[in-house]
Design an enzyme around this catalytic site. Structure first.
Site, PDB file in Angstrom:
ATOM      1  N   GLU A 120       0.994  -1.041  -0.090  1.00  9.85           N
ATOM      2  CA  GLU A 120      -0.089  -0.083   0.064  1.00  9.85           C
ATOM      3  C   GLU A 120       0.814   1.408   0.209  1.00  9.85           C
ATOM      4  O   GLU A 120       0.588   2.273  -0.559  1.00  9.85           O
ATOM      5  CB  GLU A 120      -0.955   0.027   1.162  1.00  9.85           C
ATOM      6  CG  GLU A 120      -2.168  -1.078   0.973  1.00  9.85           C
ATOM      7  CD  GLU A 120      -2.990  -1.026   2.294  1.00  9.85           C
ATOM      8  OE1 GLU A 120      -4.175  -1.044   2.196  1.00  9.85           O
ATOM      9  OE2 GLU A 120      -2.473  -1.562   3.567  1.00  9.85           O
ATOM     10  N   GLU A 142      -4.092  -9.508   3.864  1.00 13.19           N
ATOM     11  CA  GLU A 142      -4.938  -9.077   5.208  1.00 13.19           C
ATOM     12  C   GLU A 142      -6.012 -10.301   5.343  1.00 13.19           C
ATOM     13  O   GLU A 142      -6.491 -10.324   6.542  1.00 13.19           O
ATOM     14  CB  GLU A 142      -5.378  -7.739   5.184  1.00 13.19           C
ATOM     15  CG  GLU A 142      -3.910  -6.759   5.176  1.00 13.19           C
ATOM     16  CD  GLU A 142      -3.450  -6.459   4.168  1.00 13.19           C
ATOM     17  OE1 GLU A 142      -2.530  -5.436   4.050  1.00 13.19           O
ATOM     18  OE2 GLU A 142      -3.782  -6.812   2.919  1.00 13.19           O
TER      19      GLU A 142
END
Length: 718
Positions: A120, A142
């Site tokens: 990210e 995740e």
């Protein structure tokens, strides 16, 4: 003072931001890391002499990892409501938005792995150069801890590579290779490891300004995202939501939450999409599934993989040769795994032809690995050459370890032990792969019982991650340490248990199978039983798994136990069902072509219609949740009994063993974490209610009653 990030500006006007978190080969993210990154942006954003920013790593083969899971778990345990978590999180997302809008071109020199928040961070840079190296995989995993990418991943990735490709990456949670990352458009270019920084710098020197695609004036209201209202994208979501539900059976909320973020965010400006992502992240973080998955499958599994139970102060034993007794399915699998780990393997069976089965099996597995690109031809040839079939016990000489995987019969095992000990060194370890017979009893036939231990693998060996190590009453600390070392070398997660009939895994797994048979006997529709098992999160229903294991094998185990224990023996609660199928109906399981299921030569297996005759379906059926509860509760209750009796010494081993050994649902955190999740007091009351209806097998043990009084939890003992 910065502990994790340094900023140096050269004469060329490039500010080099180096990520280098102390202690360890990765760069895990933390609140401190985010604060330092925020301060670094302030440092270079207002400087006229900075023409661009280069973000790189001080680690050898890692750019940045995700959030530090240990610190995240502490936060999730202390703040459990979504509103508070919303207020307490989101810092990284805000800082990354600040980075990409700071007014300077930003390039990421990704020299290695970039996962979770690390990717990210890279996505918030205007240009991304990735090392063309096997270690440089990128992904957003995740979902594997019950969460979603919470720092812009659900918004930036779909805008870069399209909705379908982005959703697949996030819902599967698997990383992609550098070549795939380039093909998808996650990165702009690949470079050799040593040229990554230079390529990123070159781009900065050729670029006066940069704007992210979603911030361009011509990007439209949604920042260039594919609209879910577009025909093909609408069709994708129409299939993706039911597919996520089918795969998770709504036990794992993260995949659907990811889809929701992408669907809603793709219709809105990026900043509003980021807020939707933040809300969904906080909601997931407030749920027990995320805490359970982080605690058991990452933190506690990590400790087990690092041999947290290994006795201290004992040196490792060099292992170059291992003998495997028995070339059946288990023995052949063991030979293959040992050879892949670099061991020379002597595989013994009654005849050379039977022993050759292990070589044939290893060859098939190696061919599959080659076809999947996981192994080259030379490595496959070398591995296969290490598997040496034999029918002569003399060929076992020189083995540092012997793993016995012969028929589950005490006399057969005793003979194999005696003949092995006649040729192996006095200091060699003899490990039995028995799944039910007490190890102490088998060790009684050994001339050196201190070197005798249980090493219970699961089939298929190359795929199942667990090994249950069983200490007999005579196993010494050195033998335990060496056995744990071998488990680690084979890439297995070990749990250590004390000796008992069925140990931990076989004993508790049996309760799932027996309870399914009891439900059948009570008149519960067999389809309801099987569906309840699956909807509870088990891999297959209790009747199907009994067919796979073999009713005849379980029948033989019961007979052996009855012979061993005499008057002390207690039949399993569903013995009459098991006996009926084996002795009278001759339906012994899948291998025989008939069990609780029918196995037609062409077509799918299906429940045997004759079940309705043998066990008529009751007019009133229980609700699905009631059957789910029974199937999970009976396993957790038996696990608690194992802890009370000292078969288990740590609750963590019960959780890991149940998930990795037979597929107890991971979203619960394991058989004992499930009790914590329900609440010990509530679990005890549920068991009492079931006991009143079905019998004493559901009576809560003293450990549970005591914990309920004290308000204690199993994880408090970790």
């Amino acid at each position: 003072m910065s502990n994790n990030i340094t900023v140096e500006t050269g004469s060329d006007g490039v500010a080099v931001v180096t990520l280098d978190v102390p202690q360890g080969p990765l760069n895990p993210l933390s609140d401190e890391f985010v604060r330092e990154l925020d301060a670094a942006i302030d440092l270079f954003a207002g400087r006229d002499d900075v023409r661009g920013v280069l973000v790189t790593s001080g680690k050898a083969t890692a750019f940045a990892a995700g959030w530090n899971l240990k610190t995240l778990l502490v936060q999730l345990e202390s703040t459990k409501d979504a509103a508070s978590l919303y207020a307490a999180t989101g810092g990284l997302s805000r800082v990354l938005r600040k980075l990409e809008t700071c007014g300077k071109p930003v390039a990421a020199a990704i020299n290695g792995m970039a996962l979770g928040g690390g990717l990210e961070l890279a996505l918030a840079c205007h240009h991304r150069v990735l090392a063309d190296h096997d270690a440089a995989k990128v992904g957003l995993p995740e979902v594997k801890v019950g969460l979603l990418p919470g720092a812009g991943g659900t918004q930036r990735l779909p805008r870069l590579i399209g909705v379908e490709a982005a959703v697949k990456m996030m819902v599967d949670g698997e990383p992609v290779t550098p070549a795939e990352a380039l093909r998808l458009g996650i990165v702009h270019e690949l470079a050799p490891m040593g040229e990554v920084v230079g390529r990123a710098r070159a781009w900065l020197m050729s670029t006066a300004s940069a704007t992210q695609p979603w911030d361009r004036k011509d990007a439209g209201r949604s920042g260039g995202a594919q609209s879910p209202l577009r025909g093909d994208v609408t069709q994708f979501f129409m299939g993706a939501v039911p597919e996520a539900t089918r795969r998770t059976l709504r036990n794992y909320p993260a995949p659907v939450a990811i889809l929701s973020c992408v669907y809603e965010g793709s219709q809105l400006p990026l900043d509003r999409g980021l807020d939707i992502e933040h809300q969904q992240f906080a909601l997931l973080a407030s749920k027990p599934e995320a805490r359970n998955l982080i605690r058991t499958m990452f933190i506690n599994k990590g400790k087990a993989d690092k041999l947290g139970r290994r006795p201290a102060g004992i040196g490792q034993k060099p292992v170059t040769k291992v003998a495997v007794l028995g070339a059946g399915m288990m023995g052949a699998g063991l030979a293959h795994v040992l050879a892949r780990a670099g061991c020379s393997v002597a595989v013994l069976d009654r005849t050379p032809e039977l022993a050759q089965r292990a070589v044939n099996y290893a060859e098939r597995q190696l061919q599959k690995a080659q076809a999947a690109g996981k192994l080259d031809a030379a490595a496959a040839t070398d591995t296969l050459a290490r598997v040496k079939p034999t029918a002569d016990y003399a060929d076992l000489a020189g083995s540092e370890f012997v793993i016995e995987a012969v028929f589950e019969n005490r006399a057969v095992k005793a003979e194999a032990l005696a003949r092995s000990e006649a040729v192996i060194d006095r200091d060699a370890v003899f490990a039995t792969n028995t799944s039910t017979l007490p190890v102490t009893g088998l060790a009684a036939a050994s001339s050196r019982p201190h070197r005798f231990i249980g090493m219970h693998f699961f089939s298929p060996v190359e795929r199942m991650p667990l090994v249950e190590i069983i200490r007999s009453r005579t196993t010494d600390e050195t033998t335990l340490a060496w056995t744990l070392d071998l488990a680690r070398r084979l890439g297995k997660t070990p749990i250590v248990v004390n000796d008992s009939r069925g140990f931990f895994t076989s004993r508790v797994f049996g309760t799932y199978c027996y309870e399914g048979q009891m439900l059948l006997k009570e008149g519960v529709h067999p389809a309801l039983i099987e569906n309840a098992g699956r909807f509870a999160g088990m891999p297959v229903g209790p009747l199907a798994v009994m067919d796979e294991v073999s009713l005849e094998l379980q029948y033989d185990v019961v007979k052996q136990s009855r012979e061993d224990l005499g008057e002390d023996f207690v039949y399993p609660v569903s013995w009459d069902v098991l006996r009926r199928f084996v002795e009278d109906l001759k339906r012994t399981g899948r291998k025989a072509g008939a069990g609780f299921y029918e196995y037609p030569a062409s077509g799918k297996k299906h429940l045997w219609p004759g079940l309705a005759t043998e066990y008529p379906v009751a007019r009133v059926q229980p609700v699905l949740d009631e059957v789910k509860q029974r199937l999970l509760c009976i396993q957790s209750l038996e696990t608690a009994r194992c802890l009370q009796e000292g078969v288990l010494t740590h609750p963590v081993d019960g959780d890991l063993g149940s998930i990795l050994g037979w597929g107890y649902p991971a979203y619960t955190g394991g058989a004992l974490s499930y009790v914590d999740m329900v609440g010990v007091g509530r679990f005890v009351e549920t068991c009492k209610r079931f006991a009143a209806v079905t019998g004493p097998r559901y009576e809560p043990c003293e450990l549970l009653l005591d914990m309920a009084k004290k308000g204690a939890r199993f994880r408090d003992a970790e």
